[in-house]
Design a protein around this motif. Structure first.
Motif, short mmCIF file in Angstrom:
data_model
loop_
_atom_site.label_atom_id
_atom_site.label_comp_id
_atom_site.label_asym_id
_atom_site.label_seq_id
_atom_site.Cartn_x
_atom_site.Cartn_y
_atom_site.Cartn_z
N GLN A 194 0.82 -1.22 0.00
CA GLN A 194 0.00 0.00 0.00
C GLN A 194 0.86 1.27 0.00
O GLN A 194 1.77 1.40 0.80
N LEU A 195 0.53 2.15 -0.94
CA LEU A 195 1.21 3.45 -1.03
C LEU A 195 0.28 4.56 -0.56
O LEU A 195 -0.94 4.46 -0.69
N ARG A 196 0.87 5.62 -0.04
CA ARG A 196 0.13 6.85 0.28
C ARG A 196 0.52 7.90 -0.77
O ARG A 196 1.71 8.17 -0.96
N PHE A 197 -0.46 8.44 -1.45
CA PHE A 197 -0.25 9.50 -2.44
C PHE A 197 -0.83 10.81 -1.90
O PHE A 197 -1.97 10.84 -1.44
N ILE A 198 -0.06 11.88 -1.99
CA ILE A 198 -0.59 13.23 -1.70
C ILE A 198 -0.34 14.08 -2.94
O ILE A 198 0.81 14.30 -3.34
#
Length: 249
Positions: A194-198
């Motif tokens: 799982q990646l976090r994108f902002i």
């Protein structure tokens, strides 16, 4: 000498309302320039001139609602397409979150002119904003918006091994879509898949296309924050009003 600007454009620049709202108010005689009512559409003003709005316009604006919904998969953000229902059809008295403490009462008239302030793909879930307030729509989807949107993205790597650090750096900055360089993003691993994108922009299917460019397949995508407003514990398929103390920026 400074060039005159269209009055509705100037009102939008000042954050008073959207251009469409400005035209409505001008036509109703609710706008004054340097104290004088201006009711002709297309009127122009100089930047130093003082623009004020009548109490009726302020009262009408105060009645406009902004709704946050946890969009489930299978709903489109805006107009119905390909047989899929728009997210606005989920809004009604029975689907309002029981934890919503705002004193606002639901009325079907609030569904009129309620538009999505930004897209969320049919196969994506999470925070979607629907608003009647042109100021909020401009904040979130205007050309010069810099409001962050945060996503949790479950992915699968299509090549042997793990995504190289160089490709993670590319996701942060260096990719182009449709022949145009993307703005810098903040992309980091949350766990093994799982990646976090902002992001500070929202091109069509941007995250999915960014991932494809480095060999990642998106398995699930959830928006959890827009600016300062978080999805929090809002259940899927339910909605609440934006609280008076909440602001996106």
């Amino acid at each position: 000498m400074t060039e005159p600007l269209r009055l509705s454009k100037r009102m939008s620049e000042l954050g008073l309302c959207s251009r469409r709202e400005a035209d409505e108010w001008i036509a109703r005689g609710w706008v004054r320039v340097d104290g004088k009512v201006v009711s002709e559409l297309g009127s122009k003003v100089l930047p130093h001139q003082r623009i004020t709005i009548e109490r009726q316009a302020s009262a009408e604006q105060a009645r406009r609602v902004t709704i946050l919904i946890n969009k489930p998969m299978g709903y489109v953000s805006g107009q119905a397409e390909d047989g899929y229902k728009p997210a606005v059809t989920l809004i009604g008295p029975d689907t309002r979150w029981s934890e919503d403490k705002t004193p606002q009462q639901f009325h079907p008239s609030q569904l009129r002119s309620l538009v999505p302030a930004g897209r969320l793909d049919i196969d994506s879930v999470g925070l979607l904003v629907l608003t009647q307030d042109g100021r909020i729509a401009k904040q979130l989807i205007g050309e010069d918006t810099s409001i962050e949107k945060e996503y949790l993205v479950r992915v699968k790597y299509s090549k042997p091994g793990r995504l190289p650090d160089s490709d993670l750096r590319l996701l942060n900055h260096g990719l182009s879509l449709d022949g145009k360089k993307l703005l810098p993003a903040k992309v980091s691993w949350q766990n093994d898949d799982q990646l976090r994108f902002i992001l500070r922009e929202g091109k069509k299917r941007q995250i999915r296309r960014m991932c494809e460019a480095v060999g990642l397949k998106v398995i699930g995508l959830k928006r959890v924050r827009i600016g300062r407003v978080k999805l929090g514990d809002l259940p899927p398929g339910q909605w609440r009003y934006l609280r008076p103390d909440e602001q996106f920026q």
